[in-house]
Design a protein around this motif. Structure first.
Motif, PDB file in Angstrom:
ATOM      1  N   ALA A   1       0.866  -1.188   0.000  1.00 54.94           N
ATOM      2  CA  ALA A   1       0.000   0.000   0.000  1.00 54.94           C
ATOM      3  C   ALA A   1       0.892   1.223   0.000  1.00 54.94           C
ATOM      4  O   ALA A   1       2.007   1.188   0.526  1.00 54.94           O
ATOM      5  N   LEU A   2       0.413   2.278  -0.585  1.00 57.38           N
ATOM      6  CA  LEU A   2       1.136   3.543  -0.565  1.00 57.38           C
ATOM      7  C   LEU A   2       0.309   4.517   0.251  1.00 57.38           C
ATOM      8  O   LEU A   2      -0.802   4.884  -0.147  1.00 57.38           O
ATOM      9  N   GLN A   3       0.830   4.929   1.400  1.00 56.17           N
ATOM     10  CA  GLN A   3       0.079   5.858   2.252  1.00 56.17           C
ATOM     11  C   GLN A   3       0.677   7.255   2.153  1.00 56.17           C
ATOM     12  O   GLN A   3       1.894   7.419   2.277  1.00 56.17           O
ATOM     13  N   LEU A   4      -0.178   8.253   1.938  1.00 56.26           N
ATOM     14  CA  LEU A   4       0.271   9.648   1.850  1.00 56.26           C
ATOM     15  C   LEU A   4      -0.208  10.386   3.099  1.00 56.26           C
ATOM     16  O   LEU A   4      -1.301  10.959   3.110  1.00 56.26           O
ATOM     17  N   PRO A   5       0.585  10.360   4.172  1.00 57.79           N
ATOM     18  CA  PRO A   5       0.109  10.947   5.422  1.00 57.79           C
ATOM     19  C   PRO A   5       0.112  12.476   5.388  1.00 57.79           C
ATOM     20  O   PRO A   5       0.943  13.102   4.730  1.00 57.79           O
ATOM     21  N   PHE A   6      -0.814  13.044   6.110  1.00 55.01           N
ATOM     22  CA  PHE A   6      -0.818  14.478   6.421  1.00 55.01           C
ATOM     23  C   PHE A   6      -0.708  15.371   5.182  1.00 55.01           C
ATOM     24  O   PHE A   6       0.053  16.325   5.154  1.00 55.01           O
ATOM     25  N   GLY A   7      -1.480  15.046   4.174  1.00 51.07           N
ATOM     26  CA  GLY A   7      -1.435  15.907   2.993  1.00 51.07           C
ATOM     27  C   GLY A   7      -2.675  15.715   2.141  1.00 51.07           C
ATOM     28  O   GLY A   7      -3.360  14.690   2.199  1.00 51.07           O
ATOM     29  N   ASP A   8      -2.947  16.716   1.334  1.00 51.56           N
ATOM     30  CA  ASP A   8      -4.084  16.676   0.418  1.00 51.56           C
ATOM     31  C   ASP A   8      -3.671  15.907  -0.835  1.00 51.56           C
ATOM     32  O   ASP A   8      -2.842  16.378  -1.611  1.00 51.56           O
ATOM     33  N   VAL A   9      -4.241  14.751  -1.031  1.00 57.11           N
ATOM     34  CA  VAL A   9      -3.803  13.894  -2.138  1.00 57.11           C
ATOM     35  C   VAL A   9      -4.613  14.137  -3.407  1.00 57.11           C
ATOM     36  O   VAL A   9      -4.376  13.476  -4.427  1.00 57.11           O
ATOM     37  N   SER A  10      -5.568  15.065  -3.354  1.00 54.73           N
ATOM     38  CA  SER A  10      -6.454  15.204  -4.513  1.00 54.73           C
ATOM     39  C   SER A  10      -5.700  15.453  -5.829  1.00 54.73           C
ATOM     40  O   SER A  10      -6.113  14.934  -6.860  1.00 54.73           O
ATOM     41  N   PRO A  11      -4.583  16.195  -5.829  1.00 54.54           N
ATOM     42  CA  PRO A  11      -3.918  16.421  -7.118  1.00 54.54           C
ATOM     43  C   PRO A  11      -3.288  15.155  -7.720  1.00 54.54           C
ATOM     44  O   PRO A  11      -3.011  15.133  -8.909  1.00 54.54           O
ATOM     45  N   VAL A  12      -3.023  14.148  -6.905  1.00 58.56           N
ATOM     46  CA  VAL A  12      -2.277  12.992  -7.428  1.00 58.56           C
ATOM     47  C   VAL A  12      -3.080  11.693  -7.395  1.00 58.56           C
ATOM     48  O   VAL A  12      -2.606  10.664  -7.884  1.00 58.56           O
ATOM     49  N   LEU A  13      -4.266  11.745  -6.842  1.00 60.67           N
ATOM     50  CA  LEU A  13      -5.000  10.495  -6.637  1.00 60.67           C
ATOM     51  C   LEU A  13      -5.309   9.787  -7.961  1.00 60.67           C
ATOM     52  O   LEU A  13      -5.166   8.555  -8.078  1.00 60.67           O
ATOM     53  N   ALA A  14      -5.687  10.542  -8.959  1.00 59.16           N
ATOM     54  CA  ALA A  14      -6.008   9.916 -10.251  1.00 59.16           C
ATOM     55  C   ALA A  14      -4.769   9.248 -10.836  1.00 59.16           C
ATOM     56  O   ALA A  14      -4.825   8.108 -11.316  1.00 59.16           O
ATOM     57  N   ALA A  15      -3.650   9.933 -10.793  1.00 60.83           N
ATOM     58  CA  ALA A  15      -2.420   9.369 -11.360  1.00 60.83           C
ATOM     59  C   ALA A  15      -1.977   8.124 -10.602  1.00 60.83           C
ATOM     60  O   ALA A  15      -1.421   7.188 -11.187  1.00 60.83           O
ATOM     61  N   LEU A  16      -2.241   8.087  -9.321  1.00 60.70           N
ATOM     62  CA  LEU A  16      -1.805   6.943  -8.517  1.00 60.70           C
ATOM     63  C   LEU A  16      -2.633   5.684  -8.801  1.00 60.70           C
ATOM     64  O   LEU A  16      -2.282   4.593  -8.345  1.00 60.70           O
ATOM     65  N   ALA A  17      -3.693   5.843  -9.554  1.00 61.48           N
ATOM     66  CA  ALA A  17      -4.451   4.658  -9.959  1.00 61.48           C
ATOM     67  C   ALA A  17      -3.581   3.718 -10.783  1.00 61.48           C
ATOM     68  O   ALA A  17      -3.852   2.519 -10.888  1.00 61.48           O
ATOM     69  N   GLU A  18      -2.530   4.261 -11.381  1.00 60.87           N
ATOM     70  CA  GLU A  18      -1.625   3.453 -12.204  1.00 60.87           C
ATOM     71  C   GLU A  18      -0.483   2.841 -11.389  1.00 60.87           C
ATOM     72  O   GLU A  18       0.317   2.073 -11.929  1.00 60.87           O
ATOM     73  N   ALA A  19      -0.359   3.202 -10.140  1.00 60.36           N
ATOM     74  CA  ALA A  19       0.775   2.721  -9.341  1.00 60.36           C
ATOM     75  C   ALA A  19       0.650   1.222  -9.080  1.00 60.36           C
ATOM     76  O   ALA A  19      -0.456   0.725  -8.815  1.00 60.36           O
ATOM     77  N   PRO A  20       1.761   0.503  -9.138  1.00 58.11           N
ATOM     78  CA  PRO A  20       1.705  -0.949  -8.908  1.00 58.11           C
ATOM     79  C   PRO A  20       1.631  -1.298  -7.426  1.00 58.11           C
ATOM     80  O   PRO A  20       2.532  -1.924  -6.865  1.00 58.11           O
ATOM     81  N   VAL A  21       0.573  -0.858  -6.791  1.00 61.26           N
ATOM     82  CA  VAL A  21       0.305  -1.191  -5.394  1.00 61.26           C
ATOM     83  C   VAL A  21      -1.171  -1.550  -5.272  1.00 61.26           C
ATOM     84  O   VAL A  21      -1.981  -1.190  -6.141  1.00 61.26           O
ATOM     85  N   ALA A  22      -1.504  -2.231  -4.194  1.00 64.86           N
ATOM     86  CA  ALA A  22      -2.883  -2.681  -4.038  1.00 64.86           C
ATOM     87  C   ALA A  22      -3.776  -1.602  -3.444  1.00 64.86           C
ATOM     88  O   ALA A  22      -4.996  -1.628  -3.628  1.00 64.86           O
ATOM     89  N   ALA A  23      -3.178  -0.676  -2.684  1.00 60.32           N
ATOM     90  CA  ALA A  23      -4.010   0.292  -1.954  1.00 60.32           C
ATOM     91  C   ALA A  23      -3.315   1.638  -1.868  1.00 60.32           C
ATOM     92  O   ALA A  23      -2.081   1.727  -1.911  1.00 60.32           O
ATOM     93  N   ILE A  24      -4.118   2.669  -1.731  1.00 56.29           N
ATOM     94  CA  ILE A  24      -3.612   4.031  -1.555  1.00 56.29           C
ATOM     95  C   ILE A  24      -4.170   4.570  -0.239  1.00 56.29           C
ATOM     96  O   ILE A  24      -5.381   4.516  -0.002  1.00 56.29           O
ATOM     97  N   GLY A  25      -3.277   5.094   0.597  1.00 52.90           N
ATOM     98  CA  GLY A  25      -3.703   5.663   1.868  1.00 52.90           C
ATOM     99  C   GLY A  25      -3.964   7.149   1.738  1.00 52.90           C
ATOM    100  O   GLY A  25      -3.101   7.895   1.282  1.00 52.90           O
ATOM    101  N   VAL A  26      -5.153   7.582   2.130  1.00 47.06           N
ATOM    102  CA  VAL A  26      -5.573   8.972   1.958  1.00 47.06           C
ATOM    103  C   VAL A  26      -5.859   9.597   3.323  1.00 47.06           C
ATOM    104  O   VAL A  26      -6.595   9.020   4.135  1.00 47.06           O
TER     105      VAL A  26
END
Lengths: 379, 299
Positions: free
Chosen positions: B189-214
């Motif tokens: 999983a890729l977790q993005l702590p303490f930050g607004d992930v809205s600018p990168v969330l769409a692009a991270l859909a392509e990341a080779p990980v199972a989960a994204i931490g928001v």
């Protein structure tokens, strides 16, 4: 450029003598503590220090008396190194955040949080709008005023730093989950406003009414969230605007590039006292490449023309004693970049509380001497 | 839809452990005494998580001074730098000094927890590179340091890669390329702590990980697109606030998130719980578990 005179100052805190620390911690003093009180008393020509020594040895002094002695020792040290402007090394305060949070209503202690490695700090939460029953530091100021004839500058923790270093259980908690950035910003703004108006300003007004000539607002958190620098400015203005005193702001270990243009809105702010030496080379010289810790930030002061510069020339995180010639070159470089030495005054990067008094004495002595050398060079 | 709850990252030390480490620094105690207290903290943390009903267990990383340090110390070519502020907090980490070809010398051992029941936390390759001031690439750190570490933690149910810088910086492409160098033996999983992930969330859909931490204390729910193709580790407990979350509010929020039909939802804090004192972290874990348990029962 003849006749320039750089005011030399400390920023705030000095380390506390071991006899003061142990007494307040309820730990027994040993002979080395008493000897320290005796030797520093002699070295600093502290009137009546024999009474302190005797009292420490006999265990007959109460804590307020010991606190007073610590403040007197600190004042004498700062006088002895010939600073122009001083306070009492914040000997009567626990620490800059706790000093305010423990006094003001609206804050509750929550526990300890890591600063780094095995170092922790106490943190409080705001649970209702902060308030005070009266000015906090007037008695402390009057004590300093009564024990020195130098110019006195009173350091006060700023509203933004109080907000940034506190947990928020009042302003932004409700509806925080999934809230907009505007909601969060507004909550923080209201918190800063209330601290500035209801906690800091009563203290500022009380101090000035008691004769304080100079108020220094400390905002080490100023650029922690770069988009919130306008809140730092609002907090300063709300706490000090219209007050008849010199006003300045101290910031350290921060991204100074984030300060402008917001700091142009500081009302009647004499100067920003910043940390520079920590970033600088220890080699002599007044060329750009000799002074990497100063060039970028001084360029901002030059570009914007406001406010003045409190030039940090001593690294407070090191026992390295800056030679007077190094201080001189740092000051001369700043004068060259700004093209106006009148905009510069001289101080350490920050409070020297993490350094022993021997090192502090040498550092500050050299700082004053270096300032004089710079004046000579400019004349 | 799956629904789990767990707490990756560094957990706060108890006051007893803080005092023990302080005493060790001052020469008043022994490393053995500190290790014993750390073991007590660890056992207590496991018990707290189990009582809270969390689906996976974290070891709390109680010996870690920051998320980079043990790896930097266990790798050739890396060392600890001077203090650096961690994001917009009042906590500092030691940046990473690169003084040679980075290569993990001795992988860190897995925690003493049952296989497939624990989560590990490591820095993301991009965060690692940023902590090293980009003196070494994220790809190289992924290949030479993180990949062998992940292999050594093959018993983990999940490994969370902490990425605190991406929400404030650029580098999605660089990150995705580096993530491609990591083994697939353990779900990541890729977790993005303490930050607004809205600018990168769409692009991270392509990341080779199972989960994204928001972090949903910095990110609006509206930032999550419909049918997001990855599981969301929903940061619904604020690790930087002493205020205790309402389980009802967490549950309501999780239901709203689920309505957007991501691949899955797990409930987590929005970053390391070390930013609150231990008694508060403990209560937050309890509430996280209660919210997840309640939702699972409803589902």
């Amino acid at each position: 450029m003849s006749g320039v005179r750089f005011l030399t100052r400390e920023i705030g805190s000095l380390g506390k003598p071991s006899w003061r620390v142990k007494a307040f911690a309820g730990r027994p003093l040993d002979e080395s503590d008493v000897e320290s009180a005796e030797s520093w008393g002699r070295r600093l020509d502290v009137d009546g220090h024999e009474a302190l020594v005797e009292g420490l040895r006999a265990g007959s002094l109460n804590l307020p008396e010991i606190d007073d002695w610590a403040a007197i020792y600190a004042i004498r040290l700062l006088e002895k190194v010939e600073l122009d402007v001083l306070y009492d090394g914040e000997q009567k305060r626990t620490e800059m955040y706790d000093h305010v949070a423990a006094f003001a209503g609206g804050f509750e202690e929550r526990g300890i949080v890591r600063s780094f490695d095995n170092k922790y700090y106490a943190k409080a939460a705001v649970v209702e709008p902060p308030s005070v029953g009266g000015p906090q530091d007037v008695e402390e100021f009057e004590f300093v005023r009564a024990h020195t004839d130098r110019v006195v500058k009173v350091p006060l923790t700023g509203a933004y730093t109080m907000e940034d270093w506190s947990y928020d259980e009042h302003y932004g908690h409700e509806g925080g989950l999934g809230a907009s950035a505007e909601h969060r910003y507004d909550a923080r703004r209201r918190f800063v406003h209330d601290v500035a108006v209801n906690v800091i300003r009563p203290n500022v007004e009380g101090l000035v009414a008691a004769g304080a000539e100079w108020i220094q607002i400390d905002e080490p958190a100023a650029t922690t969230k770069p988009n919130e620098v306008p809140l730092v400015v609002e907090g300063f203005n709300e706490a000090t605007s219209g007050v008849e005193a010199k006003k300045s702001m101290h910031i350290c270990f921060s991204d100074y590039g984030a300060l402008w243009p917001a700091v142009l809105e500081l009302e009647d702010c004499l100067e920003l006292q910043l940390e520079f030496a920590n970033r600088d080379s220890r080699e002599l010289g007044t060329k750009d490449e000799d002074r990497p810790g100063y060039a970028d930030t001084l360029a901002l002061f030059k570009q914007h023309g406001y406010p003045g510069v409190g030039l940090g020339v001593l690294d407070i995180h090191s026992d390295f004693v800056e030679p007077a010639e190094l201080v001189r070159d740092r000051v001369l470089y700043a004068a060259k970049v700004l093209g106006d030495p009148e905009r510069i005054q001289v101080n350490p990067d920050c409070g020297l509380r993490t350094r022993g008094w021997d090192v502090v004495y040498e550092k500050l002595s050299n700082m004053v001497q270096g300032a004089r050398l710079a004046e000579d060079a400019l004349s | 839809m799956t629904l789990k709850a767990f707490a990756p990252g560094i957990y706060p030390r108890s006051e007893a452990l803080v005092q023990a480490t302080r005493d060790l620094d001052r020469g008043r105690t022994t490393p053995e005494a500190v290790a014993e207290q750390r073991e007590r903290d660890f056992r207590e943390l496991v018990s707290v998580q189990q009582s809270a009903g969390l689906s996976l267990l974290g070891d709390g990383m109680l010996a870690w001074q920051d998320v980079f340090r043990p790896l930097a110390e266990a790798a050739d070519g890396l060392d600890a730098r001077p203090l650096t502020r961690f994001l917009d907090t009042n906590t500092f980490y030691r940046g990473v000094l690169v003084d040679g070809e980075p290569r993990l010398r001795n992988p860190l051992p897995p925690p003493d927890l049952p296989d497939r029941e624990w989560i590990g936390t490591l820095p993301s390759p991009l965060a690692f590179a940023r902590a090293a001031r980009d003196e070494v690439s994220a790809e190289k750190l992924a290949m030479n340091v993180l990949a062998p570490q992940i292999e050594a933690w093959a018993g983990a149910a999940f490994i969370v890669l902490s990425e605190p810088f991406l929400a404030r910086d650029e580098g999605v492409g660089e990150l995705i390329r580096a993530l491609a160098e990591l083994p697939e033996s353990v779900p990541l999983a890729l977790q993005l702590p303490f930050g607004d992930v809205s600018p990168v969330l769409a692009a991270l859909a392509e990341a080779p990980v199972a989960a994204i931490g928001v972090d949903f204390y910095s990110t609006s729910l509206d930032a999550v697109p419909q049918a997001y193709p990855k599981e969301i580790l929903a940061g619904v407990v604020d690790a930087r606030s002493s205020a205790l979350e309402s389980t009802e509010e967490i549950a309501r929020f999780a239901e709203e998130l689920a309505c957007r039909s991501p691949m899955g939802v797990s409930l987590t804090p929005n970053g390391d719980l070390q930013f609150v004192p231990e008694p508060i972290a403990r209560e937050k874990l309890a509430r996280l578990g209660r919210a997840a348990t309640g939702l699972a029962e409803v589902a």
